[in-house]
Write an enzyme that holds these catalytic residues in place. Sequence first.
Site, mmCIF file in Angstrom:
data_model
loop_
_atom_site.group_PDB
_atom_site.id
_atom_site.type_symbol
_atom_site.label_atom_id
_atom_site.label_comp_id
_atom_site.label_asym_id
_atom_site.label_seq_id
_atom_site.Cartn_x
_atom_site.Cartn_y
_atom_site.Cartn_z
ATOM 1 N N ALA A 101 -2.721 18.411 6.151
ATOM 2 C CA ALA A 101 -1.487 17.957 6.801
ATOM 3 C C ALA A 101 -1.802 17.261 8.120
ATOM 4 O O ALA A 101 -1.201 16.236 8.455
ATOM 5 C CB ALA A 101 -0.556 19.136 7.041
ATOM 6 N N GLU A 102 -2.772 17.811 8.861
ATOM 7 C CA GLU A 102 -3.145 17.225 10.141
ATOM 8 C C GLU A 102 -3.798 15.852 9.910
ATOM 9 O O GLU A 102 -3.517 14.887 10.611
ATOM 10 C CB GLU A 102 -4.107 18.178 10.876
ATOM 11 N N SER A 156 -34.144 -0.225 -13.451
ATOM 12 C CA SER A 156 -33.776 1.030 -14.118
ATOM 13 C C SER A 156 -34.988 1.955 -14.054
ATOM 14 O O SER A 156 -36.065 1.557 -13.612
ATOM 15 C CB SER A 156 -33.366 0.766 -15.564
ATOM 16 N N ILE A 157 -34.807 3.205 -14.481
ATOM 17 C CA ILE A 157 -35.928 4.135 -14.454
ATOM 18 C C ILE A 157 -36.320 4.455 -15.883
ATOM 19 O O ILE A 157 -35.476 4.523 -16.767
ATOM 20 C CB ILE A 157 -35.601 5.483 -13.767
ATOM 21 N N LYS A 206 -29.540 13.308 -11.982
ATOM 22 C CA LYS A 206 -29.250 11.996 -12.557
ATOM 23 C C LYS A 206 -27.750 11.940 -12.820
ATOM 24 O O LYS A 206 -27.238 12.540 -13.771
ATOM 25 C CB LYS A 206 -30.034 11.768 -13.850
ATOM 26 N N GLU A 215 -24.480 6.027 -6.955
ATOM 27 C CA GLU A 215 -23.670 6.119 -8.165
ATOM 28 C C GLU A 215 -22.214 6.418 -7.810
ATOM 29 O O GLU A 215 -21.939 7.332 -7.033
ATOM 30 C CB GLU A 215 -24.229 7.276 -9.026
ATOM 31 N N LYS A 253 -38.997 11.417 -8.199
ATOM 32 C CA LYS A 253 -39.517 10.220 -7.530
ATOM 33 C C LYS A 253 -40.684 10.640 -6.647
ATOM 34 O O LYS A 253 -40.595 11.661 -5.957
ATOM 35 C CB LYS A 253 -38.430 9.592 -6.644
ATOM 36 N N LYS A 307 -34.195 13.715 -18.972
ATOM 37 C CA LYS A 307 -32.822 13.953 -19.426
ATOM 38 C C LYS A 307 -32.637 15.348 -20.009
ATOM 39 O O LYS A 307 -33.573 15.964 -20.496
ATOM 40 C CB LYS A 307 -32.440 12.906 -20.467
HETATM 41 S S1 IVH Z 1 -32.999 5.703 -8.853
HETATM 42 C C1 IVH Z 1 -35.815 2.236 -9.145
HETATM 43 N N1 IVH Z 1 -31.773 8.010 -8.799
HETATM 44 O O1 IVH Z 1 -29.825 5.870 -13.525
HETATM 45 C C2 IVH Z 1 -34.990 3.438 -9.334
HETATM 46 N N2 IVH Z 1 -31.012 6.382 -10.358
HETATM 47 O O2 IVH Z 1 -31.997 3.790 -14.893
HETATM 48 C C3 IVH Z 1 -33.576 3.128 -9.307
HETATM 49 N N3 IVH Z 1 -29.080 7.107 -11.693
HETATM 50 O O3 IVH Z 1 -28.119 3.171 -13.709
HETATM 51 C C4 IVH Z 1 -32.669 4.224 -9.705
HETATM 52 N N4 IVH Z 1 -28.875 9.098 -10.785
HETATM 53 O O4 IVH Z 1 -27.406 4.390 -11.607
HETATM 54 C C5 IVH Z 1 -31.838 6.798 -9.380
HETATM 55 N N5 IVH Z 1 -30.755 10.087 -8.588
HETATM 56 C C6 IVH Z 1 -30.829 8.873 -9.168
HETATM 57 C C7 IVH Z 1 -29.921 8.486 -10.186
HETATM 58 C C8 IVH Z 1 -30.059 7.227 -10.766
HETATM 59 C C9 IVH Z 1 -28.382 8.262 -11.670
HETATM 60 C C10 IVH Z 1 -28.791 5.985 -12.612
HETATM 61 C C11 IVH Z 1 -28.718 4.658 -11.937
HETATM 62 C C12 IVH Z 1 -29.191 3.692 -12.987
HETATM 63 C C13 IVH Z 1 -30.007 4.531 -13.887
HETATM 64 C C14 IVH Z 1 -31.457 4.177 -13.702
#
Ligand code: IVH
Length: 698
Positions: free
Chosen positions: A41-42, A89-90, A128, A186, A304, A328
């Site tokens: 509310a504040e 992407s990873i 992730k 994200e 990482k 995953k």
């Molecule tokens: S790092 C070079 N960290 O996963 C690394 N990505 O294939 C760049 N994602 O669509 C990504 N959680 O949106 C990283 N903790 C996380 C993540 C993440 C989700 C998604 C990202 C991208 C996909 C990477």
Amino acid sequence: MAVPPVPGSGDAAARADALRREIERHNYAYYVLDAPTVPDAEYDRLFRELQALEAAHPELVTADSPTRRVGGQPLDEFPKRRHAIPMLSIRTETDTTAAGARTFDARVRKELGLVETDAPVEYAAELKFDGLAINLRYEHGVLVSATTRGDGETGEEVTQNVRTVQSVPLRLRTDQPPPVLEVRGEVFMRRDDFERYNAKQREAGRPTLVNPRNGAAGSIRQLDPRLAAQRPLSFFAYGLGEVQGWTDAPATHSATLDVLVELGVPVSAERRVCRGADALVAFHDDVAARRDQLPFDIDGVVYKVNRLDQQRALGFVTREPRWAVAHKFPAQEELTVVEAIEVQVGRTGALTPVARLAPVFVGGVTVTNATLHNQDEIDRKDVRVGDTVIVRRAGDVIPEVVAVVADRRPHPAPPRFAILEAYPVCPECGSHVVRLEGEAAVRCTGGLYCPAQRKQALLHFASRRAMDIEGLGDKLVDQLVDRGLVHTPADVYGLDLATLAGLDRMAEKSAANLCAAIEASKATTLARFIFALGIRNVGEATAKDLARHFGALDRLIAATEDDLLAVRDVGPIVAQSIVQFFAEPHNLDVVRKLQAAGVRWPESAGVQQSGGRLAGKTLVLTGTLPTLTRDAAKEMIEAAGGKVAGSVSKKTDYVVAGAEAGSKLAKAQELGVAILDEDGLRGLLQPAASSGQRALDL
Ligand code: IVH
């Protein structure tokens, strides 16, 4: 509270600035630190004050004002924008077991040229997130653009929509921002926000979101920012893009995220610095175990290499860094085919539709059934036999059909599924099946007879406020039913001492006590007996009203819906439930057996026979009366011994018609039933008295 005077422009500028700082401070505490500092509310009050101030002094509005999150124009399409640094992407580790983490560590060590005696590699372990990747570009601390990943080289500029995400800071919390700082992370939707949003949509009869992920992606790609603003989204950062002029940039990934937190950017607290493969495995297992308790969906964890110099040394293969991997978890949503739709009868008689599925591995187990909840859900999702559907299984929750994949429906399209058509009678007991007005569930009416409802019915029957059979609790009911000794409540009266004494954990003494309690329960009252039958929507109070009104069981059994509506506090749903219950021969059979076993109660003439001016008369109310509400009119009629019925028939004595009376009035005219207005009704109710007495009354 008095409205504060609108200050002069100089004061206003200072006040607006102070308000913005304070609102930003609260946003930071709420979204980044997850520790709210003020009540909602504040916060709202501060926000409204700033809005009013900006409305009075439009020249004071700044691009990063918290009031500017919504307000852009709908777009025809999103402008394309090339990323200063590609959004990569990873690589996904194919081994979904914890061992996947060891494979990654082994590869990193080899590529860094480390030998066994070298120290463990330090990793940043993160979640992730399951949403949409976004690049936020801050120039001199101000958010200037937000871009989707697109193909990694070029994305779509969705700045207007991302500004509506409350947790994305419009300005970084620092006096010395670097000229350029791109934050990557994200955008996602929390599960509670998803549920709340869908509930609201459902209520309004609007389309719902399939899952939080689609919710997030769909709103960010929504061309009208006002629509995007209605979808509750969140944001977590996990890295950087282009950086210019950041003099004291940290040397590790984890420290970089720490600095982002200081700058006001939300970063998930679910992250850890891990040394070596064992620590990665521990992180993986810990998160996997808590996956379903997290407030949002994740599809795994990310590892990482923490030191940025080591990241540089490792470099990239094609479009993926060698220093990161996604590990995953088993998917919680999969596609499969609905082979049949059947129903399960629950303890209360509700028929729950269940989809029989082609076996599919989802959420870590093979799923062959998924609940469809009820007819409304089947209609809403339009699930048909033969459809390809998305099935979700999260945690220990019963698997669920999330949505139909429309373009995979077979040709010709199979018919819609209706429970009442597929199951006109209960698959457990053959009693007829109904759906009461205003109820979501389709139900079996054989409450006293249906095996699915047996235990529930018996427990209720024996309970203290019903037949009050002390000692007949759930453990005993389980045994009696499971051993086939009791099918319906009537069988309770056939139990003898020897049978009872032969049950588990039943001493001679307690068996004798139970026998006596069963015997004693035979002498009861009509109200208790009616309550004990477990008729849907008939609680203790209604049972008492029914007993008082009808006085005798057979009059209750013979009552029509209209008869029942004449009982105090009985509305159409209760009336329907009672009629449906006694319309089921299986139930009547049990009632007769109970009476034959010696269950008895004193009967009376009931109170509806008491003489009043309208005793024995049936009236129907229709339209709006000038002064009396429907309830008041009903009360007056009942007080005079009359009955109010829901529809007009030859048995109707009077129709009381008010404004906008419709078909009931027409029916009355057709049948030649006497028609009254409100005054006419009052006339009927007035005592036939001399005018002298009437004058006294006034
Ligand atoms: S790092 C070079 N960290 O996963 C690394 N990505 O294939 C760049 N994602 O669509 C990504 N959680 O949106 C990283 N903790 C996380 C993540 C993440 C989700 C998604 C990202 C991208 C996909 C990477």
